[in-house]
Design a protein around this motif. Structure first.
Motif, PDB file in Angstrom:
ATOM      1  N   ILE A  45     -15.693   7.236  60.819  1.00  7.80           N
ATOM      2  CA  ILE A  45     -14.153   7.369  60.695  1.00  7.80           C
ATOM      3  C   ILE A  45     -14.748   7.443  58.993  1.00  7.80           C
ATOM      4  N   TYR A  46     -14.088   8.214  57.825  1.00  9.36           N
ATOM      5  CA  TYR A  46     -14.339   8.154  56.666  1.00  9.36           C
ATOM      6  C   TYR A  46     -13.714   8.203  55.552  1.00  9.36           C
ATOM      7  N   ARG A  47     -13.567   6.825  55.002  1.00 10.60           N
ATOM      8  CA  ARG A  47     -12.575   6.739  53.894  1.00 10.60           C
ATOM      9  C   ARG A  47     -12.750   7.142  52.652  1.00 10.60           C
ATOM     10  N   ASP A  48     -11.887   8.358  52.241  1.00 13.29           N
ATOM     11  CA  ASP A  48     -12.150   9.186  50.891  1.00 13.29           C
ATOM     12  C   ASP A  48     -12.572   8.006  50.041  1.00 13.29           C
ATOM     13  N   GLU A  49     -12.436   8.562  48.231  1.00 16.01           N
ATOM     14  CA  GLU A  49     -12.070   8.016  46.909  1.00 16.01           C
ATOM     15  C   GLU A  49     -10.676   7.491  47.122  1.00 16.01           C
ATOM     16  N   ARG A  50      -9.616   8.466  47.747  1.00 14.13           N
ATOM     17  CA  ARG A  50      -8.410   8.251  47.835  1.00 14.13           C
ATOM     18  C   ARG A  50      -7.476   6.399  48.231  1.00 14.13           C
ATOM     19  N   GLY A  51      -7.752   6.780  49.026  1.00 13.10           N
ATOM     20  CA  GLY A  51      -8.606   5.823  50.445  1.00 13.10           C
ATOM     21  C   GLY A  51      -6.884   6.310  51.581  1.00 13.10           C
ATOM     22  N   MET A  52      -7.761   7.548  51.822  1.00 14.72           N
ATOM     23  CA  MET A  52      -6.813   8.800  53.019  1.00 14.72           C
ATOM     24  C   MET A  52      -8.395   8.700  53.415  1.00 14.72           C
ATOM     25  N   TYR A  53      -7.706   8.396  55.325  1.00 12.66           N
ATOM     26  CA  TYR A  53      -8.443   8.357  56.674  1.00 12.66           C
ATOM     27  C   TYR A  53      -9.329  10.005  56.726  1.00 12.66           C
ATOM     28  N   GLU A  54      -9.707  10.819  57.354  1.00 11.35           N
ATOM     29  CA  GLU A  54     -10.139  11.667  58.206  1.00 11.35           C
ATOM     30  C   GLU A  54      -9.625  11.297  59.213  1.00 11.35           C
TER      31      GLU A  54
END
Length: 74
Positions: A45-54
């Protein structure tokens, strides 16, 4: 239409029915991909720079439970 981004880790995991397979205490930092094997299932799982989880990617594996990796994106 499936949602691909989630505000919380639990919401992302629940979207694929994986909440019970996630190890308690495994957290994901911003811009980080985290992978773990639990119950014969490999989860990444990936978490982006905004804190959102893919939405997590998962599949069956013969790897031992407990294996994990972290990839920090620059």
């Amino acid at each position: 239409m499936k949602q691909n981004w989630f505000n919380t880790l639990n919401d992302a995991l629940e979207s694929e029915g994986l909440i019970d397979r996630w190890r308690f205490g495994d957290n994901i930092q911003y811009n980080q991909t985290f992978g773990v094997v639990s119950g014969g299932i490999y989860i990444t799982i990936y978490r982006d720079e905004r804190g959102m989880y893919e939405r997590p990617i998962h599949y069956e594996t013969l790897m031992e439970d407990g294996y994990s990796y972290v990839y920090n994106h620059c």
